[in-house]
Enzyme design. Structure first.
Site, PDB file in Angstrom:
ATOM      1  N   HIS A 247     -15.456  30.920 -85.517  1.00 13.17           N
ATOM      2  CA  HIS A 247     -14.251  31.528 -85.399  1.00 13.17           C
ATOM      3  C   HIS A 247     -13.392  31.915 -86.272  1.00 13.17           C
ATOM      4  CE1 HIS A 247     -11.280  31.406 -82.760  1.00 13.17           C
ATOM      5  NE2 HIS A 247     -10.738  32.145 -82.913  1.00 13.17           N
TER       6      HIS A 247
ATOM      7  N   CYS B 197     -10.085  37.854 -82.429  1.00 16.46           N
ATOM      8  CA  CYS B 197     -11.697  37.023 -83.483  1.00 16.46           C
ATOM      9  C   CYS B 197     -12.355  37.111 -82.543  1.00 16.46           C
ATOM     10  CB  CYS B 197     -11.247  35.566 -83.447  1.00 16.46           C
ATOM     11  SG  CYS B 197      -9.553  35.544 -84.394  1.00 16.46           S
TER      12      CYS B 197
ATOM     13  N   THR C 188     -13.787  27.293 -77.692  1.00 14.79           N
ATOM     14  CA  THR C 188     -12.914  28.519 -78.753  1.00 14.79           C
ATOM     15  C   THR C 188     -11.701  29.101 -77.104  1.00 14.79           C
ATOM     16  OG1 THR C 188     -12.371  29.204 -80.526  1.00 14.79           O
ATOM     17  CG2 THR C 188     -14.082  29.853 -79.382  1.00 14.79           C
TER      18      THR C 188
END
Length: 186
Positions: free
Chosen positions: A54, A37, A32
Site C-alpha cells: 500500500h 494510494c 486495505t
C-alpha cells in the site's frame, strides 16, 4: 454449522500505507482501504505465495514525477517483489492486480492518477504481468485479497464517506533507507 465465523473468514491482515505483507497461508485475506494510494496485489501462482503493499507517491507538484518521489514508490514495490522472491516465488511467474489511485479532492493535483500511472509503468518495466484490478476513478475502495488463490474483492466507497481518508491526506510516505549502492539479488 461448519465452525465459527472467524474460522470461515480465515486470517484477516490489514495492510496500511507504507506496509506490505506476504504469505503462503491459503486462509489469509489481506485487507486495505484505498483513496489516492495504490495497492499492488502480487503473487506467484505456482509457488502458492502472494502479498500486498500500500503506497502513496509523495508530493504532487506536477504530472512529471521527480526522482525523489519515484524512489518512495519504487522502494515499496521492490520490498514486495523481494519479499516474494525470498519466500520462493520466481520473478518470471509473478502476476499483479493493481487497485486504487482515485481522485478524491477536486481542484488539486491528481496524485491518484500519478500513483496509478507509476504502478502500471513499474510492472511494465519489470516484466511483471498486470492481470487486473481497478485504478483511477473518484471512489475510495476497500480491497480484500487472498494471496494464494489470487482472488480479489473490491467494494467502492461513496464520496460522502471519505473522512476515512483524512489520515491519508496527513501522512507522508515513509522514506526509503539511504542506499550504500549494494544490491541484493535473488
Amino acid at each position: 454449522m461448519r465452525g465459527s465465523l472467524a474460522d470461515r473468514l480465515g486470517h484477516r491482515i490489514h495492510v496500511v500505507q507504507g506496509e506490505q505483507h506476504v504469505t503462503d497461508d491459503a486462509e489469509t485475506v489481506l485487507i486495505t482501504l484505498l483513496g489516492s494510494c495504490v495497492a499492488a496485489c502480487m503473487r506467484d501462482p505456482l509457488a502458492g505465495i502472494g502479498g500486498m503493499n500500500h503506497f502513496l507517491l509523495p508530493g504532487g507538484r506536477s504530472q512529471n514525477f521527480d526522482t525523489q518521489a519515484q524512489r518512495h514508490a519504487v522502494h515499496a514495490m521492490e520490498l514486495l517483489v523481494n519479499a516474494l522472491l525470498s519466500r520462493g516465488a520466481r520473478r518470471e511467474r509473478l502476476e499483479c492486480k493493481l487497485f486504487g489511485g482515485a481522485r478524491l479532492i477536486d481542484g488539486l493535483t491528481d496524485i491518484g492518477r500519478q500513483n496509478a500511472d507509476f504502478a502500471e509503468g513499474f510492472l511494465a518495466a519489470e516484466g511483471i504481468r498486470h492481470v487486473g484490478g481497478s485504478l483511477r476513478g473518484e471512489h475510495g475502495r476497500k480491497i480484500q485479497f487472498w494471496p494464494v488463490s489470487g482472488r480479489a474483492r473490491q467494494s467502492l466507497m461513496e464520496r460522502e464517506n471519505l473522512q476515512v481518508f483524512d489520515a491519508e491526506r496527513r501522512i507522508r510516505p515513509v522514506a526509503p533507507p539511504e542506499s550504500d549502492g549494494a544490491v541484493e539479488l535473488f
